[in-house]
Scaffold this active site. Structure first.
Site, mmCIF file in Angstrom:
data_model
loop_
_atom_site.group_PDB
_atom_site.id
_atom_site.type_symbol
_atom_site.label_atom_id
_atom_site.label_comp_id
_atom_site.label_asym_id
_atom_site.label_seq_id
_atom_site.Cartn_x
_atom_site.Cartn_y
_atom_site.Cartn_z
ATOM 1 N N ARG A 99 0.792 -1.221 0.000
ATOM 2 C CA ARG A 99 0.000 0.000 0.000
ATOM 3 C C ARG A 99 0.827 1.275 0.000
ATOM 4 O O ARG A 99 0.567 2.206 -0.752
ATOM 5 C CB ARG A 99 -0.886 0.057 1.265
ATOM 6 C CG ARG A 99 -2.166 -0.676 1.180
ATOM 7 C CD ARG A 99 -2.537 -1.185 2.565
ATOM 8 N NE ARG A 99 -1.597 -2.239 2.916
ATOM 9 C CZ ARG A 99 -1.773 -3.507 2.571
ATOM 10 N NH1 ARG A 99 -2.844 -3.874 1.944
ATOM 11 N NH2 ARG A 99 -0.867 -4.423 2.875
ATOM 12 N N THR A 100 1.808 1.337 0.881
ATOM 13 C CA THR A 100 2.505 2.613 1.066
ATOM 14 C C THR A 100 3.263 2.992 -0.198
ATOM 15 O O THR A 100 3.153 4.108 -0.697
ATOM 16 C CB THR A 100 3.451 2.533 2.282
ATOM 17 O OG1 THR A 100 2.690 2.109 3.412
ATOM 18 C CG2 THR A 100 4.073 3.880 2.581
ATOM 19 N N LYS A 129 26.146 -4.186 -0.800
ATOM 20 C CA LYS A 129 27.610 -4.092 -0.967
ATOM 21 C C LYS A 129 28.257 -3.390 0.220
ATOM 22 O O LYS A 129 29.477 -3.269 0.279
ATOM 23 C CB LYS A 129 27.948 -3.306 -2.235
ATOM 24 C CG LYS A 129 27.391 -3.897 -3.516
ATOM 25 C CD LYS A 129 27.836 -3.046 -4.700
ATOM 26 C CE LYS A 129 27.125 -3.458 -5.968
ATOM 27 N NZ LYS A 129 27.359 -2.479 -7.045
ATOM 28 N N ARG A 139 11.474 3.837 3.198
ATOM 29 C CA ARG A 139 11.094 2.901 4.265
ATOM 30 C C ARG A 139 12.325 2.093 4.617
ATOM 31 O O ARG A 139 13.008 1.568 3.736
ATOM 32 C CB ARG A 139 9.969 1.972 3.810
ATOM 33 C CG ARG A 139 9.757 0.816 4.792
ATOM 34 C CD ARG A 139 8.528 0.019 4.496
ATOM 35 N NE ARG A 139 7.322 0.756 4.836
ATOM 36 C CZ ARG A 139 6.100 0.247 4.779
ATOM 37 N NH1 ARG A 139 5.930 -1.007 4.401
ATOM 38 N NH2 ARG A 139 5.049 0.977 5.095
ATOM 39 N N HIS A 173 5.415 5.963 11.428
ATOM 40 C CA HIS A 173 4.906 5.846 10.055
ATOM 41 C C HIS A 173 3.964 7.035 9.838
ATOM 42 O O HIS A 173 2.743 6.882 9.799
ATOM 43 C CB HIS A 173 4.164 4.516 9.922
ATOM 44 C CG HIS A 173 3.860 4.090 8.518
ATOM 45 N ND1 HIS A 173 3.919 4.941 7.440
ATOM 46 C CD2 HIS A 173 3.482 2.873 8.027
ATOM 47 C CE1 HIS A 173 3.586 4.264 6.336
ATOM 48 N NE2 HIS A 173 3.327 3.013 6.674
HETATM 49 C C1 NCD Z 1 1.901 -1.048 8.223
HETATM 50 C C2 NCD Z 1 3.398 -0.859 8.304
HETATM 51 O O1 NCD Z 1 4.130 -1.156 7.349
HETATM 52 O O2 NCD Z 1 3.805 -0.378 9.349
HETATM 53 N N1 NCD Z 1 1.428 -1.230 6.931
HETATM 54 C C3 NCD Z 1 1.157 -0.123 6.165
HETATM 55 O O3 NCD Z 1 2.031 0.651 5.834
HETATM 56 N N2 NCD Z 1 -0.118 0.091 5.818
HETATM 57 C C4 NCD Z 1 1.345 -2.022 9.191
HETATM 58 C C5 NCD Z 1 1.852 -3.435 9.187
HETATM 59 O O4 NCD Z 1 2.753 -3.802 8.447
HETATM 60 O O5 NCD Z 1 1.302 -4.215 9.966
#
Ligand code: NCD
Length: 304
Positions: free
Chosen positions: A52-53, A82, A103, A131
């Site tokens: 999703r993100t 590396k 991320r 997040h």
């Molecule tokens: C979450 C995350 O990556 O922190 N997912 C997201 O970005 N919607 C929650 C999760 O992974 O459980």
């Protein structure tokens, strides 16, 4: 520079400005092509899995007429394998792109990236830290679905210890008045005290209630989470807590009619599939709000 690293950096005024802007983005999405970010490039550097993100950030950029360069498995397929430091990777990529979405598996990674970047860094999650863009879309979901961001009882369920979306959401909600948070979690995955202290210092009422039925009856929002298996050092500890709380149709019978069920997704067993038909199940709508929210964030970052 307009980095988005922590939900703590959003003031109440900034949030009140952002929510209607996201509404506008929704309208623009329905109206079709946009070229507001034409000629701009977003780099997506993902050192941890994401559906999703990453895809909603990329969609947001494309919908605004911008372009995307992306590494979806940077931990293995970028020069990190590396031995390149994150700082060096960012120094390089910030010479290619106008904004970087990152991320990473380490807490503090987004802040480290921001300290060396020539372009805005938007955190898409730093380990078990925060997040912030997810929390903004969670706040937007509450605003859209409940119609207010003050006077709320939010029950946080499951993994409040490692769930970074919960941490950022608590920080955002701490900006508003008459917020009551009920923490429904096993001892091993309770909300860290630095986060509950932060909220309490800002006037949030925090309660702990192990019984989900009692907590559910009082909630405007039930915020369910996945137990973050990847953060546990012991498999046994994970097994002990992984199925602690389930939202099923039996529980839904006692959830107030005007309440909503949220989940950042992905879901494993925390919400039974037959709850999906219930109009109060907001989690798929919530995931779709990710696009207008990230459009607003990208525009804010790039039009300064
Ligand atoms: C979450 C995350 O990556 O922190 N997912 C997201 O970005 N919607 C929650 C999760 O992974 O459980």
């Amino acid at each position: 520079m307009h980095h988005v690293i922590s939900a703590k950096s959003f003031t109440q005024q900034a949030l009140y400005d952002l929510l209607p802007k996201i509404d506008q983005m929704q309208t623009r999405l329905q109206e079709g092509a946009q070229d507001r970010l034409k000629g701009k490039i977003m780099a997506a550097l993902f050192f941890e899995p994401s559906t999703r993100t990453r895809l909603s950030f990329e969609t947001a950029m494309l919908r605004l007429g911008g372009q995307v360069i992306s590494t979806e498995n940077a931990r293995e397929f970028s020069s990190a394998i590396k031995g390149e430091t994150l700082e060096d990777t960012i120094r390089v990529v910030s010479g290619y792109a106008d904004v970087i979405v990152i991320r990473h598996h380490e807490i503090g990674a987004a802040a480290r990236a921001a300290s060396v970047s020539q372009v805005p860094i938007l955190s898409a999650g730093d380990g078990a830290g925060e997040h912030p863009s997810q929390a903004l879309l969670d706040l937007y979901t509450i605003y859209r679905e409940i119609g207010r961001v003050n006077d709320l009882t939010v029950t946080l369920i499951g993994d409040l210890m490692y769930g970074r979306t919960v941490h950022s959401l608590v920080y955002l909600l701490s900006n508003f008045t008459n917020i009551r948070l009920i923490c429904t979690a096993p001892e091993a995955t309770q909300l860290p005290t630095d986060i509950s202290d932060y909220a309490k210092a800002r006037g949030v009422t925090i309660e702990w209630e192990k019984n989900l039925e009692i907590a559910a009856k009082q909630a405007d929002v039930l915020y369910q989470t996945r137990v973050q298996k990847e953060r546990f050092t012991s498999q046994n500890e994970y097994e002990e807590v992984k199925n602690a709380y389930l939202i099923d149709t039996k529980l839904m019978a006692i959830v107030p009619q005007k309440s909503i069920i949220m989940h950042p997704l992905p879901r494993l067993n925390e919400i039974a599939k037959d709850v999906d038909q219930d109009p109060r199940a907001a989690y798929f709508r919530q995931s779709h709000y990710g696009v207008p929210v990230r459009m607003a964030l990208l525009e804010d970052a790039l039009q300064r």
